[in-house]
Design a protein around this motif. Structure first.
Motif, PDB file in Angstrom:
ATOM      1  N   LEU A   1     -44.053  22.257 -31.147  1.00 27.24           N
ATOM      2  CA  LEU A   1     -42.868  22.864 -30.543  1.00 27.24           C
ATOM      3  C   LEU A   1     -43.180  23.388 -29.147  1.00 27.24           C
ATOM      4  CD1 LEU A   1     -39.938  23.799 -30.759  1.00 27.24           C
ATOM      5  CD2 LEU A   1     -40.773  25.924 -31.808  1.00 27.24           C
TER       6      LEU A   1
ATOM      7  N   ARG B   1     -49.219  22.676 -37.171  1.00 29.05           N
ATOM      8  CA  ARG B   1     -48.876  21.483 -36.380  1.00 29.05           C
ATOM      9  C   ARG B   1     -47.514  21.663 -35.717  1.00 29.05           C
ATOM     10  NH1 ARG B   1     -44.347  18.600 -35.734  1.00 29.05           N
ATOM     11  NH2 ARG B   1     -44.827  16.653 -34.677  1.00 29.05           N
ATOM     12  N   ASP B   2     -46.525  22.123 -36.495  1.00 26.76           N
ATOM     13  CA  ASP B   2     -45.174  22.298 -35.968  1.00 26.76           C
ATOM     14  C   ASP B   2     -45.139  23.336 -34.851  1.00 26.76           C
ATOM     15  OD1 ASP B   2     -44.323  20.415 -37.774  1.00 26.76           O
ATOM     16  OD2 ASP B   2     -43.405  21.853 -39.163  1.00 26.76           O
ATOM     17  N   GLN B   3     -45.919  24.390 -35.011  1.00 23.90           N
ATOM     18  CA  GLN B   3     -45.959  25.459 -34.011  1.00 23.90           C
ATOM     19  C   GLN B   3     -46.500  24.948 -32.677  1.00 23.90           C
ATOM     20  OE1 GLN B   3     -46.985  29.612 -35.146  1.00 23.90           O
ATOM     21  NE2 GLN B   3     -48.826  29.259 -33.935  1.00 23.90           N
TER      22      GLN B   3
END
Length: 253
Positions: free
Chosen positions: A31, A26-28
């Motif tokens: 971002l 999710r963070d990847q």
């Protein structure tokens, strides 16, 4: 040839050393969206491509995608895949500016499609809202609204025929606010707005072309004229990623 948004970057295995793998994925993706590497409207790789590139289980991939969807960063098109969400429009519930007006003001292209328009006998609930006898006729209009060609809300508008007798004879694919103001001389002086999260199901999901259960926002607006009469009762089912509610209030001592 590498695509401009470099989709291969988000199908590489994320660094999950600091938490669950679905959070790392999710963070990847988030971002890349926040940095502008994934532009609004960009189609994401398929779940199979994510699985092949990251070596991650499909269930984990779906957890990451569902989380991004709940945050409004991506959305699903039925039988087409996942896409980066376009910017949300700003909605000020204290104004009686119509959808067409405030969407254009933000440099976007609004659209309206009338799905149904008919006269119905007032239910006990609507009779209470409009202060008419149960069974009295009311105008009901079902419409779908789009921004830049993307369906973002379906609505059911109820109007008192006493204020706009032959309203259903008009084309309602434009601004209802404009018709009420210019044709019938109806001016709204007060709005009561209720909002709550909802799931888009049945007619709302079908009208927006989304999977049943997709997160949504229900906006219920009751509009009054200077005499306190209800002009319009509007139930709007929004895609939750399409709208940002903003109210600017002056604080008086």
């Amino acid at each position: 040839m590498r695509p401009k948004t470099d989709l291969m970057d988000i199908t590489r295995a994320p660094d999950a050393s600091d938490g669950p793998q679905y959070i790392a994925l999710r963070d990847q993706i988030a971002l890349n969206i926040e940095m502008g590497r994934l532009k609004p409207g960009t189609r994401l790789p398929s779940e199979r491509q994510f699985q092949t590139g990251t070596g991650t289980a499909r269930g984990t991939i779906r957890e990451a995608l569902f989380l991004l969807e709940a945050e409004g960063l991506i959305y699903r098109r039925d039988r087409s895949g996942w896409y980066v969400s376009p910017p949300a429009v700003t909605y000020d519930p204290t104004r009686w500016a119509g959808f067409m007006t405030y969407v254009r003001e933000q440099g976007r292209k609004p659209g309206t499609e009338t799905l149904h328009k008919h006269s119905v006998p007032a239910s006990s609930g609507l009779a209470d809202i409009f202060r008419v006898a149960p069974g009295a006729p009311l105008h009901v209009i079902d419409r779908r609204r789009t921004i830049d060609g993307r369906p973002v809300l379906v609505e059911r508008i109820t109007v008192d025929p006493a204020l706009a007798p032959d309203l259903l004879a008009h084309s309602l694919d434009g601004s209802l606010t404009h018709i009420l103001t210019t044709v019938y001389g109806v001016t709204v002086t007060r709005n009561r707005v209720d909002m709550r999260p909802c799931a888009l199901v049945r007619d709302a999901a079908d009208g927006l072309g989304v999977k049943s259960g997709t997160p949504g926002l229900l906006v219920v607006r009751t509009s009054f004229d200077a005499q306190g009469r209800v002009v319009e009762y509007d139930q709007e089912y929004w895609r939750h990623d399409a709208i940002r509610v903003h109210v600017d209030l002056t604080v008086r001592p």
